[in-house]
Design an enzyme around this catalytic site. Sequence first.
Site, mmCIF file in Angstrom:
data_model
loop_
_atom_site.group_PDB
_atom_site.id
_atom_site.type_symbol
_atom_site.label_atom_id
_atom_site.label_comp_id
_atom_site.label_asym_id
_atom_site.label_seq_id
_atom_site.Cartn_x
_atom_site.Cartn_y
_atom_site.Cartn_z
ATOM 1 N N GLU A 31 -20.448 2.455 138.126
ATOM 2 C CA GLU A 31 -20.900 1.058 138.115
ATOM 3 C C GLU A 31 -19.824 0.173 138.730
ATOM 4 O OE1 GLU A 31 -22.209 -1.041 134.659
ATOM 5 O OE2 GLU A 31 -23.510 0.581 133.960
ATOM 6 N N GLU B 116 -21.863 2.887 127.912
ATOM 7 C CA GLU B 116 -20.699 2.052 127.581
ATOM 8 C C GLU B 116 -20.355 1.944 126.102
ATOM 9 O OE1 GLU B 116 -21.108 -1.698 129.705
ATOM 10 O OE2 GLU B 116 -20.824 -0.723 131.646
#
Length: 838
Positions: A606, A510
């Site tokens: 995710e 991320e």
Amino acid sequence: MTMKQVACANNWSLFWMLILSCCCCCCHLMPGDTFRPSAVVSAENVRLDLTTANGYPWRASLPNGSLVFEGHVPGGIYTDLERASILRSGPLLYRFNDGNYRWVAFNDWNYELDFDVDSNLVNQPGVFLVFHGVDTIAQISLNGFFLGETDNMFVRYRFNVRNLLKVEGNQLRVQFRSPVTVSRNRYEQQLMDYIVPPRCVPPEYQGECHANFIRKMQASFSWDWGPAFPSMGLWKAVSLETYQSITLRDVYVETSLDGSDWQVDLRMHCETAYIGATHSGTWRIQIFDNKDVLIHEFINDSLISGDEEREATVRFQLKIGADQVRSSYYYLVFTFYACEIEPWMPNGYGNPTLYNLSVSYSENEQVATTKNIRIGFRTVVLVEDDLQTGGRTFYLQVNDVPIFLKGSNWIPADVLPELVTPEYIRDLLTSCVDANMNSLRVWGGGIYELDEFYQTADELGILVWQDFMFACSMYPTTSWFLESVSIEVLQQVRRLQAHPSVVLWAGNNENEAALRGNWYGTLGDFNLYRQDYIILYVDTIREIVRREDPSRPFVVSSPSNGKLSEEEGHIARDPYSELYGDVHYYNYYANSWNCSSFPKPRMSTEYGFQALPSVYSWATVADPSNDDDWSFNGALLSNRQHHPLGNFEMELQVNSRLGLPKSNLSTGTEKRTGLEDMIYLTQMHQAQAIKTQTLHYRRHKYQLSENGAGLTMAALYWQLNDIWQAPSWASIEYGGRWKPLHYFAVDFFAPFLCILTELDDGTVAAFVHFDRQQDLVAGILTVSIRSWDLLDPLASFSSPVDQDVMAGEPVWIRSLNQLLDETGCTRETLYGDVHLSL
Ligand SMILES: *[C@@H]1O[C@H](CO)[C@@H](O)[C@H](O)[C@H]1NC(C)=O
Ligand SMILES: *[C@@H]1O[C@H](CO)[C@@H](O)[C@H](O)[C@H]1NC(C)=O
Ligand SMILES: *[C@@H]1O[C@H](CO)[C@@H](O)[C@H](O)[C@H]1NC(C)=O
Ligand SMILES: *[C@@H]1O[C@H](CO)[C@@H](O)[C@H](O)[C@H]1NC(C)=O
Ligand SMILES: *[C@@H]1O[C@H](CO)[C@@H](O)[C@H](O)[C@H]1NC(C)=O
């Protein structure tokens, strides 16, 4: 084994080639250490583990000597203090002990060992102390002589102790410094130049700041699902390794197809006793299946020479399956065999067939070093093809078969790595296979997992998306940091490379999205931080991975746009684009049971919702007689809810989907019932929400939307396992208990299933869904429309399903309004189910 045991004849060719190459790595050289030819007859290399289990009595202590107690190696300071009964408020994870015991992390600690060794070992040409895992900042000395400083939990340290080791009375000392203090000092040092954020984790984490300044499990400073236990200790074995000439550390194995031949590229990563000396020896390579030796080859007079770092790599290439000899100058030997190789396939796509590879090296007819590993024959490619409708595909192909990744995200099995057992890892991975998963993403804020993790994944056919350990932070790019990371990446890639289960490397978790989204206030200096990002993940990590492991794909971040991220200067305009790469998606405020709120990405790596842990798990950490421990709004549950607004979001979703419990969550005796009700409701909400979203992603494998979205090839929900007993996204609680979500996963990940869903155009449709055409089952599909308060359906519809049904085409479809009219239901009271009968 002898050549006579070779089971197969003809039709195999085995070639090898030999290249010598050097590489740079870390190692601490001792002064005045030069090559001395040895007259000693070769003996097999020795690895002596100086571990507690082998009877070595380590001591742990405070530096001023005010506390001295038994230490354990492998181990860690928290478990040692607990064993020594110095931590007096109960077990480490009991109630508020994460905070009560935090003082441990602010102190420095020493680990010491007095030991004797056999005189044979002292006299070997190569005598090394090897620290397989040091957590993290420590100064190491032997017999008063400083060996070096460690600063990376993910690095193996090797010290030459040939002139220091004595037969009797050795004193080994490892002085740890508080990781919290070291990180803060480094952060402050960095501040004089510019800030490398975040300034700290959110206060809800109740954690420690600046994990990004130390190469240690990032989640050991806390996460939104885990406590801070910034431990110290020798978390893997310490060993004394002695050898005559070389030792084999890692074996690189790349299997590739050349027509119908398998080509096996091998690299023997060796460590040498001396710098510069050339050794000559014989390699023996064997590959065998469960019964028979398939390949048995000697390679004589192989020359190996250690570089400045005492390392050497020898390369061989084998070809299997060709029925003609190829002439090429570097193929020195060939042998024919005729055998069928069964390729390694992930769970649900065939067998994860493994072969044993045994490699040994001898000098003067004496085996010096041996390695036995299990290998699989498989290729893997990340397919990013341009699409006419816009964007690119993004999927993995294993042995030419496109694989839809079904699974979850793996976090460390324990916040204290010394508490993880191979049995627990196997239990968790078996739970994945039991839930029809074929993939796991090893998330970048934990650790490069233990060998047993990858061995078990190889065996069970679980594909591993392997992040490098960088998550949710900016990272420094000072020279000491990059040097440490370079060694880490080199060693970890070499350690994990031969596992067929590992199919992809990803640079970080991320951090591309964080830069683009200005999560840490980097916007004002975007170019500076982007430059740092490129230096770390592209110029450093990717460079090393490309050199050390050309056998599998590398993506810089997750989520990313894949190749497009690179084209857009490594920070894509929209890292969350549905048309490129993978996506992480969380929305705790939308209707979690309504597909229209979900994206249609190429890969969903995710997504998730929190739920409370079960009463059984909670009972292991709550005080049975304390009512507040058993309250949804109590101090203990709030302490463990690290996700900002987490309880509020769970309450909101439960309220909107199921309704809140009748019991009052805040007062009196109803609190316990209220908590138990909320446990049930949050767990059922979570299970249904992840089911809805997962089926949405699976269905979009076969859907291409007007805007070009769809063709989804992964559904990896967040998160598989838990690190303590707390509200979290996990489907398996700390210790291994399945939440309802995991039971739901058995069904929603089934290779063949029926899906009933509302479509964007106001219709309701039923689909049959299958991973592979051969998973399709023919029968009669029945859709039942029901009201929540009646057992019998309000209406039922049937449609035949035969073998030519098209993937992605609805088998049954109706207008929603028409169904509402026919049944007299409202949107809120209506639900449907669908099943197939044979
Ligand atoms: C030793 O160090 C500990 C931890 O820093 C401290 O609490 C203690 O007072 C010290 N004891 C002595 C005798 O200096
Ligand atoms: C292959 O290796 C595994 C794991 O090391 C071992 O258990 C097994 O016995 C080996 N198989 C053969 C045929 O030697
Ligand atoms: C290579 O070495 C092996 C083991 O020492 C030996 O059995 C074999 O005869 C050697 N081969 C050649 C061609 O020298
Ligand atoms: C799902 O959401 C869409 C878009 O917000 C809405 O039109 C639709 O009515 C919703 N469906 C249900 C069953 O609530
Ligand atoms: C629970 O009790 C508290 C205090 O008596 C009250 O303020 C609150 O409104 C009650 N909540 C519900 C949902 O009844």
